[in-house]
Design an enzyme around this catalytic site. Structure first.
Site, PDB file in Angstrom:
ATOM      1  CG  ASN A  50       6.149  46.490  55.026  1.00  0.00           C
ATOM      2  OD1 ASN A  50       6.325  47.353  54.176  1.00  0.00           O
ATOM      3  ND2 ASN A  50       7.111  45.687  55.433  1.00  0.00           N
ATOM      4  CG  HIS A  66       6.135  46.881  48.386  1.00  0.00           C
ATOM      5  ND1 HIS A  66       7.355  46.862  47.729  1.00  0.00           N
ATOM      6  CD2 HIS A  66       6.160  45.845  49.248  1.00  0.00           C
ATOM      7  CE1 HIS A  66       8.063  45.825  48.162  1.00  0.00           C
ATOM      8  NE2 HIS A  66       7.367  45.207  49.089  1.00  0.00           N
ATOM      9  CG  HIS A 121      13.216  45.904  55.401  1.00  0.00           C
ATOM     10  ND1 HIS A 121      13.274  44.680  54.781  1.00  0.00           N
ATOM     11  CD2 HIS A 121      14.479  46.141  55.856  1.00  0.00           C
ATOM     12  CE1 HIS A 121      14.511  44.190  54.864  1.00  0.00           C
ATOM     13  NE2 HIS A 121      15.257  45.073  55.497  1.00  0.00           N
ATOM     14  NE  ARG A 178      16.208  45.279  50.777  1.00  0.00           N
ATOM     15  CZ  ARG A 178      15.999  43.972  50.928  1.00  0.00           C
ATOM     16  NH1 ARG A 178      14.833  43.529  51.349  1.00  0.00           N
ATOM     17  NH2 ARG A 178      16.932  43.104  50.645  1.00  0.00           N
ATOM     18  NE  ARG A 199      16.017  46.259  47.235  1.00  0.00           N
ATOM     19  CZ  ARG A 199      16.151  44.929  47.261  1.00  0.00           C
ATOM     20  NH1 ARG A 199      15.080  44.162  47.238  1.00  0.00           N
ATOM     21  NH2 ARG A 199      17.332  44.361  47.297  1.00  0.00           N
ATOM     22  CD  GLU A 250      10.909  43.810  57.772  1.00  0.00           C
ATOM     23  OE1 GLU A 250       9.687  44.075  57.796  1.00  0.00           O
ATOM     24  OE2 GLU A 250      11.464  43.240  56.824  1.00  0.00           O
ATOM     25  CB  THR A 290      12.840  39.281  54.077  1.00  0.00           C
ATOM     26  OG1 THR A 290      12.880  40.695  54.185  1.00  0.00           O
ATOM     27  CG2 THR A 290      13.683  38.661  55.178  1.00  0.00           C
ATOM     28  CD  GLU A 323       7.477  39.652  61.241  1.00  0.00           C
ATOM     29  OE1 GLU A 323       7.912  40.721  61.719  1.00  0.00           O
ATOM     30  OE2 GLU A 323       7.155  39.517  60.040  1.00  0.00           O
ATOM     31  CG  HIS A 349       7.690  37.315  53.966  1.00  0.00           C
ATOM     32  ND1 HIS A 349       7.551  36.782  52.705  1.00  0.00           N
ATOM     33  CD2 HIS A 349       8.655  38.257  53.871  1.00  0.00           C
ATOM     34  CE1 HIS A 349       8.406  37.351  51.888  1.00  0.00           C
ATOM     35  NE2 HIS A 349       9.094  38.271  52.572  1.00  0.00           N
TER      36      HIS A 349
END
Ligand code: PXP
Length: 242
Positions: free
Chosen positions: A6, A9, A42, A44, A48, A69, A100, A151, A191
């Site tokens: 992922n 970040h 993801h 969003r 962000r 995602e 999440t 998931e 996660h």
């Protein structure tokens, strides 16, 4: 079992200064080169971290599986269908959360997913995965919807502070994985996974397909470099790509 990295970040760090670096697309290339089987992001509602332009760049550049995602809003349904990733992972999303916070409550979303969301993908080749906690009821409802995958939310396991809580959550994940597999769905997980808590999960939970890891992997990369970090995660997963 495959690692999907992922890259949210990487974008968080980029956005902190509003410059064009570090670029999540370049990071995705390094991760794939190091042996990751694909990339997750993801998008969003508040954009962000990952921006809409990043999504199209990632689609162009990623060679392996792309996992989009998202919350199941009409806007995201439209963008995801336009992007055409291998997989869409549907998650709950609230504006206030830092990340999440849990799986979908399948009883609450069931009718909407059956009537609006799943039909939206009926004319595509996009597989659907539902991010859920390892509860029997949620897993059965995911199967009733005809979901390709679930998931399993590993956040509760990752946050457990005592050995007995960790064990209890691993047992729940194991039972959840077995049930989902029996019901004909692929089992993904993610996660809060990191270099310390990944091994017990992959050793004890059966049928794992995609493992999605972001924050801890990007954080470890500050110390070890991205290429080496991806290889460290792959080694724990005993992934032959490594
Ligand atoms: N899977 C889902 C559904 C998520 O929402 C997230 C966080 O964006 C992850 C996996 C990755 O979690 P982490 O960043 O803690 O590795």
């Amino acid at each position: 079992m495959q690692l999907l990295v992922n890259v949210d970040h990487i974008a968080t760090l980029r956005n902190a200064r509003g410059e064009g670096y570090p670029n999540p697309v370049e990071a995705a290339k390094v991760c794939e080169h190091a042996g990751a089987s694909g990339i997750v992001f993801h998008l969003r509602k508040d954009r962000r971290h990952i921006k809409t332009e990043d999504v199209y760049q990632l689609k162009k550049s990623v060679q392996g599986d792309l996992d989009f995602e998202m919350a199941a809003t009409d806007e995201m349904l439209d963008i995801s269908k336009d992007v055409n990733p291998e997989l869409v992972t549907l998650v709950p999303e609230s504006r206030e959360e830092l990340t999440t916070e849990g799986g979908l409550d399948m009883e609450t979303v069931f009718d909407d997913f059956r009537d609006r969301v799943f039909p939206a993908y009926a004319d595509t080749n996009i597989a659907i995965s539902l991010f859920i906690d390892p509860n029997k009821k949620d897993i059965e409802l995911a199967a009733d919807l005809g979901s390709d995958a679930i998931e399993l939310h590993t956040g509760t396991y990752a946050n457990a502070t005592t050995e007995s809580d960790k064990k209890a959550e691993l047992d729940r994940l194991k039972e959840g994985a077995e049930l989902a597999h029996e019901l004909g769905m692929k089992v993904n997980a993610g996660h809060g996974l990191n270099l310390d808590n990944l091994e017990p999960l992959v050793d004890q939970v059966p049928h794992l397909n995609d493992i999605s890891i972001g924050h801890a992997l990007v954080s470890s990369a500050l110390f070890y470099g991205l290429n080496k970090t991806v290889k460290k995660f792959l080694r724990i997963m005993k992934n032959p790509n490594n």
